[in-house]
Enzyme design. Structure first.
Site, PDB file in Angstrom:
ATOM      1  N   LYS A  93       0.830  -1.205   0.000  1.00 36.33           N
ATOM      2  CA  LYS A  93       0.000   0.000   0.000  1.00 36.33           C
ATOM      3  C   LYS A  93       0.863   1.254   0.000  1.00 36.33           C
ATOM      4  O   LYS A  93       0.670   2.177  -0.790  1.00 36.33           O
ATOM      5  CB  LYS A  93      -0.918  -0.019   1.208  1.00 36.33           C
ATOM      6  CG  LYS A  93      -1.503   1.333   1.597  1.00 36.33           C
ATOM      7  CD  LYS A  93      -1.454   1.541   3.094  1.00 36.33           C
ATOM      8  CE  LYS A  93      -1.828   2.957   3.445  1.00 36.33           C
ATOM      9  NZ  LYS A  93      -1.479   3.334   4.825  1.00 36.33           N
ATOM     10  N   CYS A 190      -5.305   8.437   9.083  1.00 36.15           N
ATOM     11  CA  CYS A 190      -5.568   7.855  10.410  1.00 36.15           C
ATOM     12  C   CYS A 190      -5.535   8.916  11.501  1.00 36.15           C
ATOM     13  O   CYS A 190      -4.831   9.913  11.396  1.00 36.15           O
ATOM     14  CB  CYS A 190      -4.528   6.796  10.752  1.00 36.15           C
ATOM     15  SG  CYS A 190      -4.560   5.331   9.725  1.00 36.15           S
ATOM     16  N   ASP A 393       4.730  -0.122  11.876  1.00 33.64           N
ATOM     17  CA  ASP A 393       3.357  -0.541  11.600  1.00 33.64           C
ATOM     18  C   ASP A 393       3.070  -1.968  12.055  1.00 33.64           C
ATOM     19  O   ASP A 393       1.911  -2.379  12.091  1.00 33.64           O
ATOM     20  CB  ASP A 393       3.053  -0.415  10.105  1.00 33.64           C
ATOM     21  CG  ASP A 393       2.819   1.024   9.683  1.00 33.64           C
ATOM     22  OD1 ASP A 393       2.442   1.831  10.548  1.00 33.64           O
ATOM     23  OD2 ASP A 393       2.999   1.331   8.496  1.00 33.64           O
TER      24      ASP A 393
END
Length: 509
Positions: A93, A190, A393
């Site tokens: 991504k 986010c 992450d």
């Protein structure tokens, strides 16, 4: 009036179908109708019920087509099921969104292979389309073709789409080569607390970019006479900061040295792509990058970004928390080695194949088989570090994994202001997670998971962690408003279902 209404609905449906990369026949098959019926609907020549609009919205996963009647997407999870078989890791991504921004450097045609079909990518495509860039899905919707106009219409930028993604900040690097003045909205994405853009501004100031922020907009002015006269030292070894500096350096006349650069997976993919554009980058994989800029780039390029190590970690965690044997194929091992070393220490039973090359010809891949294991808490705390350390992450996934292990695990998520807080949502599902401060949680295991209904956390990785825990919990759980998951994962629920999960997508109508 009715004819005009039907025509507008038909156009929305056609645009959404094409955006998803489907033919009329594919949509017809999903709806259980004929291609000719879909054709009539799209031309506005057929009456259409609210029920059919909702069904089309469900099939195309498009809030536009649902016209607001169907509301946000939710997931219903029947947990306690074992996973089995094999699943491929999708492309990265973060690499894909960086490459979409990098396509603005090129006056020629850019073709990207196996692009992640996720909301974050769709938002960037909407922004690109609004400023005149032609994009289309090709090869049955697997690949993406990007053709820029001779002149970008930056005043027409889709600000709503831009505000829903953090990646728009990476427009600064390429756009400073296109025009002397421009505006972009504040970066969104986010909810991870305050993440300063100051490191970006510090880096890009060396290329003559001056930015002032007012009323939710960055106002950029470029002074062409300014060019880096010495190495640029990044004040933060961040991924997007490094990418923005690379994008600015790519078309800068001369050699730019970037120090304290991130060497993470998406940065490496961007460097490999820039080399396709004719920009030489020395030091890929290190913290010092030397960029030999090219002032004019007009090439037809074809590039395949590598697989996503964070998705690989997500699938690995899914196997661990559900106590399953699962083969995860196309794992970019060089960006998951620390995580696997920690899991080996915790007692993970797994097996790896020999390494092979990704489609970009550079990244090392393996196939990884994970087996049910009796895990114990690690001796040291779990904490992220810049690559080659444990990926920032991937930290949240260790909360779910630690909850299955015997003992206490300290997780120190020092990068984000409040992401650790969202990990306490695991307590709703039976886990023992104690918040020590905004950056640290203590996880006690093992856990007897229990089903629950809850809202999706507003941060991508914690949201997926909650979904994985629901898969482990006996009974039926509901996770509401999962847009944030769709931002970063392509068809995650459907793909998990192919390996034994039972997850249903639904909306309130």
């Amino acid at each position: 009036m009715i004819d005009d209404y039907l025509a507008r609905i038909g156009k929305l449906i056609r645009d959404a179908r094409q955006h998803r990369g489907w033919t009329q026949s594919q949509l017809a098959e999903a709806l259980g109708t004929s291609q000719s019926a879909v054709n009539r609907i799209e031309r506005g020549n057929q009456n259409i019920s609210l029920e059919m609009i909702a069904r089309i919205g469900e099939a195309l996963d498009s809030e536009i087509v649902s016209l607001g009647y169907s509301g946000p997407m939710h997931l219903r999870v029947v947990g306690g099921r074992r996973l089995s078989g094999a699943i491929d890791v999708k492309t990265s991504k973060n690499a894909c969104v960086a490459l979409l921004c990098a396509s603005l450097l090129n006056s020629g045609r850019t073709t990207l292979r196996r692009v992640a079909r996720i909301e974050e990518v769709y938002r960037i495509l909407e922004v690109l389309g609004s400023i005149g860039v032609r994009t289309r899905w090709i090869n049955e919707g697997n690949d993406l073709e990007i053709v820029p106009p001779a002149r970008l219409d930056l005043d027409a930028m889709d600000t709503e789409a831009a505000r829903r993604t953090r990646s728009v900040i990476m427009f600064l690097g390429p756009l400073l080569h296109r025009t002397d003045r421009f505006r972009i909205p504040y970066a969104g994405g986010c909810d991870l607390g305050t993440r300063t853009v100051q490191p970006h501004m510090n880096a890009l100031r060396h290329f003559g970019l001056d930015v002032t922020a007012t009323d939710g907009t960055y106002h950029a002015v470029v002074e062409r006479a300014i060019s880096p006269s010495r190495p640029i030292v990044l004040t933060e070894r961040g991924d997007t900061v490094t990418e923005n500096a690379l994008l600015a350096a790519a078309r800068n006349d001369g050699v730019t040295v970037i120090r304290n650069a991130s060497s993470n997976y998406m940065v490496q993919d961007l460097c490999f792509f820039l080399e396709q554009l004719g920009v030489r980058v020395d030091g890929v994989g290190t913290t010092t990058l030397t960029v030999h800029g090219v002032t004019d780039i007009d090439r037809d390029v074809d590039y395949a970004p590598s697989e996503d190590p964070v998705e690989a970690m997500s699938l690995l965690a899914a196997a661990v928390v559900t106590e399953s044997e699962l083969t995860i194929r196309r794992v970019p091992i060089e960006f998951l080695e620390i995580e696997l070393a920690v899991l080996e220490e915790m007692g993970l039973d797994h097996e790896r194949t020999e390494e092979y090359k990704a489609d970009n010809g550079r990244t090392r891949l393996i196939d990884l088989t994970v087996r049910p294991s009796k895990l114990r808490a690690p001796i040291d705390k779990i904490h992220p570090m810049p690559f080659p350390g444990l990926n920032i992450d991937n930290v949240p996934f260790f909360a779910a994994i630690a909850a299955t292990a015997q003992g206490s695990t300290l997780i120190h998520d020092w990068v984000y202001d409040n992401r650790a807080i969202y990990l306490t949502d695991l307590t709703r599902l039976g886990a023992g997670v104690k918040l020590l401060d905004p950056h640290r949680v203590l996880v006690e295991g093992p856990t007897r998971w229990r089903a629950a209904e809850m809202m999706c956390p507003p941060a991508l990785r914690p949201a997926v962690v909650i979904l994985l825990a629901m898969m482990a919990a006996e009974g039926t759980s509901v996770l509401r408003n999962v847009y944030v998951i769709n931002r970063g994962y392509e068809d995650l629920a459907e793909r998990l279902n192919t390996i034994g999960a039972q997850i249903e997508t639904f909306r309130d109508i």
